[in-house]
Design an enzyme around this catalytic site. Structure first.
Site, PDB file in Angstrom:
ATOM      1  N   SER A   1     103.514  60.494  56.252  1.00 58.28           N
ATOM      2  CA  SER A   1     104.773  60.223  56.968  1.00 58.28           C
ATOM      3  C   SER A   1     105.094  61.407  57.877  1.00 58.28           C
ATOM      4  CB  SER A   1     105.930  60.069  55.989  1.00 58.28           C
ATOM      5  OG  SER A   1     105.673  59.030  55.081  1.00 58.28           O
TER       6      SER A   1
ATOM      7  N   ARG B   1     111.754  65.782  49.739  1.00 54.44           N
ATOM      8  CA  ARG B   1     110.740  66.460  50.578  1.00 54.44           C
ATOM      9  C   ARG B   1     111.165  67.893  50.895  1.00 54.44           C
ATOM     10  NH1 ARG B   1     108.688  62.266  49.263  1.00 54.44           N
ATOM     11  NH2 ARG B   1     107.351  60.939  50.526  1.00 54.44           N
TER      12      ARG B   1
ATOM     13  N   GLU C   1     108.529  65.865  58.985  1.00 58.76           N
ATOM     14  CA  GLU C   1     108.132  66.307  57.644  1.00 58.76           C
ATOM     15  C   GLU C   1     107.108  67.442  57.722  1.00 58.76           C
ATOM     16  OE1 GLU C   1     105.928  64.290  54.463  1.00 58.76           O
ATOM     17  OE2 GLU C   1     107.678  63.005  54.303  1.00 58.76           O
TER      18      GLU C   1
HETATM   19  N1  EPU Z   1     108.849  49.577  57.697  1.00 57.00           N
HETATM   20  C1  EPU Z   1     108.842  48.849  58.859  1.00 57.00           C
HETATM   21  N2  EPU Z   1     107.949  49.185  59.831  1.00 57.00           N
HETATM   22  C2  EPU Z   1     107.071  50.216  59.678  1.00 57.00           C
HETATM   23  C3  EPU Z   1     107.085  50.954  58.504  1.00 57.00           C
HETATM   24  C4  EPU Z   1     107.994  50.629  57.512  1.00 57.00           C
HETATM   25  O1  EPU Z   1     109.618  47.929  59.041  1.00 57.00           O
HETATM   26  O2  EPU Z   1     106.286  50.434  60.605  1.00 57.00           O
HETATM   27  C5  EPU Z   1     109.757  49.220  56.622  1.00 57.00           C
HETATM   28  C6  EPU Z   1     108.968  48.535  55.499  1.00 57.00           C
HETATM   29  O3  EPU Z   1     108.865  47.188  55.694  1.00 57.00           O
HETATM   30  C7  EPU Z   1     109.793  48.861  54.290  1.00 57.00           C
HETATM   31  C8  EPU Z   1     110.433  50.185  54.624  1.00 57.00           C
HETATM   32  O4  EPU Z   1     110.295  50.371  56.022  1.00 57.00           O
HETATM   33  O5  EPU Z   1     110.811  47.914  54.100  1.00 57.00           O
HETATM   34  C9  EPU Z   1     109.843  51.324  53.836  1.00 57.00           C
HETATM   35  O6  EPU Z   1     108.441  51.418  54.072  1.00 57.00           O
HETATM   36  P1  EPU Z   1     107.416  51.961  52.952  1.00 57.00           P
HETATM   37  O7  EPU Z   1     107.597  51.217  51.687  1.00 57.00           O
HETATM   38  O8  EPU Z   1     106.072  51.969  53.582  1.00 57.00           O
HETATM   39  O9  EPU Z   1     107.886  53.433  52.641  1.00 57.00           O
HETATM   40  P2  EPU Z   1     108.403  54.598  53.584  1.00 57.00           P
HETATM   41  O10 EPU Z   1     109.850  54.802  53.328  1.00 57.00           O
HETATM   42  O11 EPU Z   1     107.987  54.336  54.984  1.00 57.00           O
HETATM   43  C10 EPU Z   1     108.044  56.509  51.841  1.00 57.00           C
HETATM   44  C11 EPU Z   1     107.424  57.872  51.833  1.00 57.00           C
HETATM   45  C12 EPU Z   1     105.918  57.773  51.673  1.00 57.00           C
HETATM   46  C13 EPU Z   1     105.617  57.073  50.353  1.00 57.00           C
HETATM   47  C14 EPU Z   1     106.286  55.679  50.375  1.00 57.00           C
HETATM   48  C15 EPU Z   1     106.174  55.005  49.037  1.00 57.00           C
HETATM   49  C16 EPU Z   1     108.858  59.289  53.163  1.00 57.00           C
HETATM   50  C17 EPU Z   1     109.063  60.018  54.446  1.00 57.00           C
HETATM   51  N3  EPU Z   1     107.752  58.566  53.065  1.00 57.00           N
HETATM   52  O12 EPU Z   1     107.560  55.837  52.998  1.00 57.00           O
HETATM   53  O13 EPU Z   1     105.401  59.093  51.602  1.00 57.00           O
HETATM   54  O14 EPU Z   1     104.230  56.929  50.152  1.00 57.00           O
HETATM   55  O15 EPU Z   1     107.702  55.813  50.657  1.00 57.00           O
HETATM   56  O16 EPU Z   1     107.004  55.657  48.118  1.00 57.00           O
HETATM   57  O17 EPU Z   1     109.699  59.390  52.276  1.00 57.00           O
HETATM   58  C18 EPU Z   1     104.469  60.873  52.877  1.00 57.00           C
HETATM   59  O18 EPU Z   1     105.475  61.526  52.602  1.00 57.00           O
HETATM   60  O19 EPU Z   1     103.535  61.338  53.571  1.00 57.00           O
HETATM   61  C19 EPU Z   1     104.364  59.482  52.422  1.00 57.00           C
HETATM   62  C20 EPU Z   1     103.365  58.684  52.787  1.00 57.00           C
END
Ligand code: EPU
Length: 346
Positions: free
Chosen positions: A246, A164, A342
Site C-alpha cells: 500500500s 502503520r 506509507e
Molecule cells: N478498493 C477499491 N478499489 C481499489 C482498492 C480497494 O474500491 O482499487 C476498496 C475495496 O473494494 C475494499 C476496500 O477498498 O472495499 C479495502 O480494500 P482492501 O480490502 O484491499 O484493503 P486496503 O484497505 O486497501 C489494507 C492494508 C493492506 C492490507 C489489507 C488487508 C493499509 C494502507 N493497507 O488495504 O496492507 O493487506 O488492508 O488487511 O492499511 C500494506 O500496508 O502494504 C498492505 C498491503
C-alpha cells in the site's frame, strides 16, 4: 566487518529502483555494529538502516552509510500456560518467520502471512493485515542505539504503536524528544502467541473464504492459506512487479466529515473505528478518481488495487514520487482528504 563501496541497491528494494549505496555494511550480529562504531568518526556518520527494503522509495544514490540488517535466528523463548514467546533476528524474512511458527505448531501470526519485508522492519510500521496488527502479538524488542552502541529493550507501550506507526517513524526534533527514527537499529523481536489460539476472522475477505469453502472453523494453517491466496489475487508479487505494498495509509475522518462525504459520495467505502472516528479506504478514493492502470513514466497504479503503486520496468524514484503527488492532488480536489504516504522516501 567489511564496509562495501558503491553497492547496487536494486536487489535490496522491493520497488526495484536502480540506485547505489556509497557505503554499505551487512550487519549479521551486534558485534559487526560495535566494531563499526568503534572506528574513528563512524559513530557520528549519518546512517541509514535497511531491512527488507519493502517500504522505501529510493530517489537517488544513498549518501549515508547503509546498514543492511542480516541478523539471523528463530527460537522459542518461553512456552508458558497462557502464551508462547517466540523470537526472531531482525534480518529474518517476515513471511519465512510466520511460516516457521506454523511449522512449529505455534499459531497466532497466520493473518500476517506474505507481508513483504523483514522481522526487524515489521515493528517500525506496525505491519497489519486481515484483522491483526503486529502490536496485537508483540512482546518486546532489542535495539542498538546508533550513536552509543548501547543495547536497549522496548515493550509495546514504549514502541508507541499506532496504525502503520511507531516510535521508530518519528524524528526527534532535539535530543531527548520522542522519536527514534534514524537513531536505532532493531536487533531482535519477540512475539507473544496467546493460548488457547483463537482464529481472527473478522475481515470480510476471510469471511467470504469461509462461506466459499464451507469451512466455518478453519485451522491456523487454513487461515494462512486463505490469506496467501487473497494477497496473491490482489497484490502484486514484488519479485515479479516492483512495489512497496500500500502506498498510502487509509485516512481517518470524524463522523461529521464522513457524513458530509457520504452525502456527496454515497458509495464511499468506510469503516467505523472503536475510537469514534471513521476510516476510509484510500484504494477506493484513488480508484474513484480514475487512477487504476494509469502511469507517470514507468511508475504506475496497479490494475487490481489502486492503493499499490508499481514499477512497470525501470521506473525512477522521481517518477514514483511524481505519480504519488498527482494522486494526492486529485484525491484532495475531489474529496478534500489528504492522503499520507506509507513508504519512506529516501
Ligand atoms: N478498493 C477499491 N478499489 C481499489 C482498492 C480497494 O474500491 O482499487 C476498496 C475495496 O473494494 C475494499 C476496500 O477498498 O472495499 C479495502 O480494500 P482492501 O480490502 O484491499 O484493503 P486496503 O484497505 O486497501 C489494507 C492494508 C493492506 C492490507 C489489507 C488487508 C493499509 C494502507 N493497507 O488495504 O496492507 O493487506 O488492508 O488487511 O492499511 C500494506 O500496508 O502494504 C498492505 C498491503
Amino acid at each position: 566487518m567489511i564496509v562495501e563501496h558503491q553497492v547496487p541497491l536494486q536487489p535490496h528494494n522491493s520497488f526495484g529502483i536502480v540506485a547505489r549505496a556509497r557505503e554499505l555494511l551487512r550487519v549479521r550480529s551486534e558485534d559487526d555494529l560495535r566494531a563499526l562504531l568503534a572506528e574513528p568518526g563512524r559513530a557520528a556518520d549519518p546512517k541509514f538502516v535497511l531491512g527488507g527494503g519493502s517500504n522505501i522509495v529510493l530517489t537517488g544514490d544513498v549518501k549515508a552509510l547503509v546498514l543492511k540488517v542480516e541478523i539471523p535466528g528463530m527460537r522459542v523463548v518461553e512456552d508458558g500456560p497462557r502464551a508462547v514467546i517466540v523470537e526472531a533476528g531482525a534480518g529474518v524474512n517476515w513471511h519465512a518467520f510466520v511460516t516457521w511458527t506454523l511449522d512449529q505448531n505455534l499459531p497466532g501470526l497466520e493473518n500476517l502471512a506474505l507481508i513483504p519485508g523483514s522481522v526487524g522492519a515489521a515493528p517500525v510500521q506496525n505491519v497489519g493485515a486481515y484483522g491483526v496488527e503486529l502490536q496485537d502479538r508483540f512482546e518486546s524488542l532489542d535495539a542498538m542505539h546508533l550513536a552509543t552502541g548501547q543495547v536497549f529493550t522496548l515493550n509495546a507501550a514504549q514502541c508507541a504503536f499506532g496504525y502503520r506507526d511507531s516510535v521508530f517513524k518519528h524524528v526527534p526534533a532535539k535530543e531527548g524528544d520522542f522519536g527514534l527514527a534514524g537513531q536505532a537499529l532493531i536487533l531482535r523481536v519477540r512475539f507473544r502467541l496467546p493460548k488457547p489460539w483463537q482464529p481472527e476472522l473478522s475481515y470480510l475477505d476471510l469471511q467470504r473464504k469461509a462461506v466459499e469453502t464451507g469451512i466455518a472453523e478453519p485451522s491456523a494453517r487454513q487461515i494462512y492459506d486463505w490469506v496467501c491466496a487473497i494477497r496473491r489475487a490482489k497484490l502484486p508479487d514484488p519479485a515479479v512487479i516492483g512495489n512497496a505494498g500500500s502506498f498510502f495509509k487509509n485516512p481517518t475522518v470524524t463522523q461529521d466529515q464522513c457524513a458530509d462525504i457520504i452525502a456527496r459520495e454515497p458509495n464511499i467505502v468506510h469503516y467505523p473505528m472503536p475510537d469514534g472516528t471513521v476510516k476510509l479506504a484510500a484504494g477506493w478514493l484513488i480508484d474513484a478518481c480514475g487512477w487504476k492502470g494509469k502511469s507517470v513514466g514507468q511508475a504506475g497504479v496497479y490494475e487490481k488495487q489502486a492503493l499499490v503503486l508499481v514499477n512497470r520496468g525501470g521506473a525512477t524514484g522521481g517518477e514514483v514520487v511524481t505519480l504519488a503527488r498527482a494522486i494526492q492532488t486529485s484525491v484532495y480536489e475531489r474529496f478534500g482528504i489528504r492522503l499520507e504516504p506509507e513508504p519512506v522516501v529516501v
